[in-house]
Design a protein around this motif. Structure first.
Motif, PDB file in Angstrom:
ATOM      1  N   GLU A  22       3.131  69.716 -23.206  1.00  0.00           N
ATOM      2  CA  GLU A  22       3.026  68.612 -22.576  1.00  0.00           C
ATOM      3  C   GLU A  22       4.280  68.122 -22.262  1.00  0.00           C
ATOM      4  OE1 GLU A  22       1.792  63.832 -23.953  1.00  0.00           O
ATOM      5  OE2 GLU A  22       0.860  65.772 -25.015  1.00  0.00           O
ATOM      6  N   LEU A  23       5.230  68.506 -23.115  1.00  0.00           N
ATOM      7  CA  LEU A  23       6.579  68.067 -23.147  1.00  0.00           C
ATOM      8  C   LEU A  23       7.616  68.809 -21.923  1.00  0.00           C
ATOM      9  CD1 LEU A  23       9.277  66.659 -24.032  1.00  0.00           C
ATOM     10  CD2 LEU A  23       9.572  68.395 -25.664  1.00  0.00           C
ATOM     11  N   THR A  24       7.140  70.258 -21.646  1.00  0.00           N
ATOM     12  CA  THR A  24       7.780  70.766 -20.460  1.00  0.00           C
ATOM     13  C   THR A  24       7.329  70.291 -19.207  1.00  0.00           C
ATOM     14  OG1 THR A  24       8.018  72.808 -21.716  1.00  0.00           O
ATOM     15  CG2 THR A  24       7.615  73.000 -19.458  1.00  0.00           C
ATOM     16  N   GLU A  80      11.597  71.212 -18.181  1.00  0.00           N
ATOM     17  CA  GLU A  80      12.528  71.986 -18.852  1.00  0.00           C
ATOM     18  C   GLU A  80      11.816  72.782 -19.944  1.00  0.00           C
ATOM     19  OE1 GLU A  80      15.112  72.587 -17.541  1.00  0.00           O
ATOM     20  OE2 GLU A  80      15.502  70.853 -16.151  1.00  0.00           O
ATOM     21  N   THR A  81      12.680  73.848 -20.513  1.00  0.00           N
ATOM     22  CA  THR A  81      12.061  74.505 -21.601  1.00  0.00           C
ATOM     23  C   THR A  81      12.065  73.896 -22.841  1.00  0.00           C
ATOM     24  OG1 THR A  81      12.727  76.609 -20.417  1.00  0.00           O
ATOM     25  CG2 THR A  81      12.241  76.626 -22.714  1.00  0.00           C
ATOM     26  N   SER A  82      10.786  74.015 -23.404  1.00  0.00           N
ATOM     27  CA  SER A  82      10.801  73.236 -24.777  1.00  0.00           C
ATOM     28  C   SER A  82      10.273  74.177 -25.807  1.00  0.00           C
ATOM     29  CB  SER A  82       9.426  72.237 -24.795  1.00  0.00           C
ATOM     30  OG  SER A  82       8.467  72.867 -24.444  1.00  0.00           O
ATOM     31  N   ASN A  83      10.834  73.927 -27.167  1.00  0.00           N
ATOM     32  CA  ASN A  83      10.955  74.676 -28.268  1.00  0.00           C
ATOM     33  C   ASN A  83      10.431  74.042 -29.516  1.00  0.00           C
ATOM     34  OD1 ASN A  83      12.617  77.259 -27.117  1.00  0.00           O
ATOM     35  ND2 ASN A  83      13.943  75.620 -26.485  1.00  0.00           N
ATOM     36  N   MET A  84      10.131  74.702 -30.471  1.00  0.00           N
ATOM     37  CA  MET A  84       9.981  74.286 -31.904  1.00  0.00           C
ATOM     38  C   MET A  84      10.817  75.531 -32.670  1.00  0.00           C
ATOM     39  SD  MET A  84       6.810  73.493 -34.288  1.00  0.00           S
ATOM     40  CE  MET A  84       7.036  72.785 -35.882  1.00  0.00           C
ATOM     41  N   ALA A  85      11.306  74.736 -33.704  1.00  0.00           N
ATOM     42  CA  ALA A  85      12.310  75.668 -34.611  1.00  0.00           C
ATOM     43  C   ALA A  85      12.152  75.237 -36.035  1.00  0.00           C
ATOM     44  CB  ALA A  85      13.696  75.638 -34.137  1.00  0.00           C
ATOM     45  N   CYS A 116      20.941  70.652 -25.025  1.00  0.00           N
ATOM     46  CA  CYS A 116      19.637  70.404 -25.511  1.00  0.00           C
ATOM     47  C   CYS A 116      19.577  69.034 -26.244  1.00  0.00           C
ATOM     48  CB  CYS A 116      19.469  71.642 -26.513  1.00  0.00           C
ATOM     49  SG  CYS A 116      18.148  71.849 -27.490  1.00  0.00           S
ATOM     50  N   TYR A 117      18.397  68.598 -26.173  1.00  0.00           N
ATOM     51  CA  TYR A 117      17.953  67.106 -27.142  1.00  0.00           C
ATOM     52  C   TYR A 117      16.944  67.903 -28.017  1.00  0.00           C
ATOM     53  CZ  TYR A 117      19.924  65.007 -22.887  1.00  0.00           C
ATOM     54  OH  TYR A 117      20.866  64.609 -22.128  1.00  0.00           O
ATOM     55  N   ALA A 118      16.881  67.369 -29.232  1.00  0.00           N
ATOM     56  CA  ALA A 118      15.914  67.682 -30.417  1.00  0.00           C
ATOM     57  C   ALA A 118      15.859  66.280 -31.111  1.00  0.00           C
ATOM     58  CB  ALA A 118      16.827  68.563 -31.209  1.00  0.00           C
ATOM     59  N   VAL A 119      14.529  66.328 -31.613  1.00  0.00           N
ATOM     60  CA  VAL A 119      13.932  65.482 -32.478  1.00  0.00           C
ATOM     61  C   VAL A 119      13.364  66.255 -33.669  1.00  0.00           C
ATOM     62  CG1 VAL A 119      13.775  63.494 -30.875  1.00  0.00           C
ATOM     63  CG2 VAL A 119      11.871  65.040 -31.403  1.00  0.00           C
ATOM     64  N   ALA A 120      13.487  65.554 -34.999  1.00  0.00           N
ATOM     65  CA  ALA A 120      12.802  66.330 -35.976  1.00  0.00           C
ATOM     66  C   ALA A 120      11.131  66.170 -36.115  1.00  0.00           C
ATOM     67  CB  ALA A 120      13.354  65.698 -37.354  1.00  0.00           C
ATOM     68  N   VAL A 121      10.500  66.931 -36.722  1.00  0.00           N
ATOM     69  CA  VAL A 121       9.123  66.738 -37.032  1.00  0.00           C
ATOM     70  C   VAL A 121       8.990  66.012 -38.291  1.00  0.00           C
ATOM     71  CG1 VAL A 121       6.852  67.723 -37.309  1.00  0.00           C
ATOM     72  CG2 VAL A 121       8.600  68.695 -35.545  1.00  0.00           C
ATOM     73  N   PRO A 122       8.611  64.865 -38.438  1.00  0.00           N
ATOM     74  CA  PRO A 122       8.737  64.086 -39.619  1.00  0.00           C
ATOM     75  C   PRO A 122       7.670  64.473 -40.813  1.00  0.00           C
ATOM     76  CG  PRO A 122       7.569  62.661 -37.989  1.00  0.00           C
ATOM     77  CD  PRO A 122       8.373  63.821 -37.053  1.00  0.00           C
ATOM     78  N   ALA A 140       7.378  67.537 -41.796  1.00  0.00           N
ATOM     79  CA  ALA A 140       6.920  68.718 -41.768  1.00  0.00           C
ATOM     80  C   ALA A 140       7.198  69.602 -43.167  1.00  0.00           C
ATOM     81  CB  ALA A 140       7.823  69.596 -40.633  1.00  0.00           C
ATOM     82  N   PRO A 141       6.038  70.467 -43.606  1.00  0.00           N
ATOM     83  CA  PRO A 141       6.273  71.247 -44.755  1.00  0.00           C
ATOM     84  C   PRO A 141       7.532  72.139 -44.745  1.00  0.00           C
ATOM     85  CG  PRO A 141       4.107  71.549 -43.643  1.00  0.00           C
ATOM     86  CD  PRO A 141       4.921  70.949 -42.495  1.00  0.00           C
ATOM     87  N   ALA A 142       8.158  72.483 -43.753  1.00  0.00           N
ATOM     88  CA  ALA A 142       9.391  72.884 -43.680  1.00  0.00           C
ATOM     89  C   ALA A 142      10.185  72.192 -42.764  1.00  0.00           C
ATOM     90  CB  ALA A 142       9.630  74.554 -43.258  1.00  0.00           C
ATOM     91  N   GLY A 143      11.422  71.891 -43.008  1.00  0.00           N
ATOM     92  CA  GLY A 143      12.258  71.356 -41.894  1.00  0.00           C
ATOM     93  C   GLY A 143      11.926  71.842 -40.610  1.00  0.00           C
ATOM     94  N   ALA A 144      11.374  71.115 -39.519  1.00  0.00           N
ATOM     95  CA  ALA A 144      11.259  71.507 -38.163  1.00  0.00           C
ATOM     96  C   ALA A 144      11.938  70.429 -37.367  1.00  0.00           C
ATOM     97  CB  ALA A 144       9.765  71.785 -38.129  1.00  0.00           C
ATOM     98  N   ALA A 145      11.883  70.849 -35.897  1.00  0.00           N
ATOM     99  CA  ALA A 145      12.172  69.980 -34.856  1.00  0.00           C
ATOM    100  C   ALA A 145      11.801  70.742 -33.664  1.00  0.00           C
ATOM    101  CB  ALA A 145      13.576  69.837 -34.761  1.00  0.00           C
ATOM    102  N   ILE A 146      11.434  69.767 -32.544  1.00  0.00           N
ATOM    103  CA  ILE A 146      11.232  70.155 -31.302  1.00  0.00           C
ATOM    104  C   ILE A 146      12.269  69.919 -30.349  1.00  0.00           C
ATOM    105  CG2 ILE A 146       8.675  69.996 -31.709  1.00  0.00           C
ATOM    106  CD1 ILE A 146       8.876  67.427 -30.103  1.00  0.00           C
ATOM    107  N   SER A 147      12.554  70.559 -29.306  1.00  0.00           N
ATOM    108  CA  SER A 147      13.733  70.401 -28.297  1.00  0.00           C
ATOM    109  C   SER A 147      13.181  70.580 -27.031  1.00  0.00           C
ATOM    110  CB  SER A 147      14.746  71.180 -28.682  1.00  0.00           C
ATOM    111  OG  SER A 147      14.501  72.521 -28.609  1.00  0.00           O
ATOM    112  N   ILE A 148      14.112  70.246 -25.940  1.00  0.00           N
ATOM    113  CA  ILE A 148      14.262  70.826 -24.592  1.00  0.00           C
ATOM    114  C   ILE A 148      15.422  71.134 -24.358  1.00  0.00           C
ATOM    115  CG2 ILE A 148      12.064  69.192 -23.729  1.00  0.00           C
ATOM    116  CD1 ILE A 148      14.275  67.214 -22.635  1.00  0.00           C
TER     117      ILE A 148
END
Length: 259
Positions: free
Chosen positions: A98-100, A105-110, A207-213, A215-223
């Motif tokens: 949905e973000l892409t 732009e390319t979206s990621n989760m890390a 790149c822009y990123a926001v944290a996944v609030p 999340a069990p482990a620290g995670a964020a999504i980005s474009i």
């Protein structure tokens, strides 16, 4: 007084299991290696209890004793982590799609793993010139927007400990390379609600990123994309979308964890 072999915790779980995972997480927070006395100090558990749990983890390959008599995370955790990362990536992909679609732009989760960021999911842009980060790639947290977004959710002293275990090597001339400068950057991230990698990992890439609030482990999504295209994206429009998607993903992860 309980009659079973395991006393239930106040949250309804098995106390010994909860203590085991608490110790594993403390070992991870310490960079993967720790002394029993440190575990006792941070957990508040008696040394005999810690020793009994660690001995069980060592015998099953989930921890190992170093020649220094400190304890490290064991190799059997690798398979669990890889499987969990794949599952997390499959949950994230619809939100990234949905973000892409919305940004082009390319979206990621890390996720944060020690002092590094690990990419667990990606939906690529349809542009002929696009960013491509291989799922499973590991990069230093200090040079990425996703790393900043995750660190901004952590206490200041925890961030300092994390960064002190790294060299903060400069990836480009724009990379932040001191703890003090990073703490100032994270203050800005907290205030504005998102993080930016402005050519700090790769020249010409933003790149822009926001944290996944929560999340069990620290995670964020980005474009991410070429700087020329990314600067034309309105953060007033895209950041609220990213925050909504991150919140929705966090809710799905919460439901999955409680099942």
């Amino acid at each position: 007084m309980t009659t079973g072999p395991q006393r239930a915790s106040q949250g309804g779980g098995v106390q010994s299991v909860e203590r085991t995972f608490e110790l594993l997480e403390l070992m991870a927070d310490a960079g993967g290696e720790v002394a029993l006395s440190e575990l006792a100090e941070k957990s508040g558990l008696p040394l005999p209890t810690i020793h009994r749990i660690i001995r069980t983890l060592v015998s099953n390959g989930y921890a190992r004793q170093q020649p220094s008599r400190r304890y490290a995370l064991g190799p059997r955790l690798i398979r669990l982590g890889e499987t969990a990362s794949r599952a997390l990536g499959s949950w994230a992909r619809p939100y990234l799609a949905e973000l892409t679609e919305a940004t082009g732009e390319t979206s990621n989760m890390a996720v944060l793993d020690g002092e590094q960021i690990v990419y667990v999911a990606q939906v690529p842009s349809q542009h002929s010139m696009r960013m491509f980060t291989e799922v499973g790639r590991r990069v230093d947290a200090h040079a990425t927007a996703v790393g900043k977004a995750v660190m901004a959710t952590m206490p200041t002293d925890t961030v300092t400990q994390l960064l002190s275990r790294t060299t903060m090597h400069p990836q480009t001339e724009r990379t932040i390379i001191t703890v003090e400068s990073m703490q100032e950057e994270l203050t800005r991230v907290r205030q504005q609600g998102y993080a930016i990698d402005d050519g700090e990992q790769e020249v010409g890439v933003r790149c822009y990123a926001v944290a996944v609030p929560g999340a069990p482990a620290g995670a964020a999504i980005s474009i991410s994309g070429p700087e020329g295209r990314m600067t034309r994206i309105s953060t007033d429009e895209v950041i609220p979308l990213m925050q909504r998607l991150a919140k929705d993903l966090a809710a799905e992860l919460s439901v999955s964890n409680s099942a």
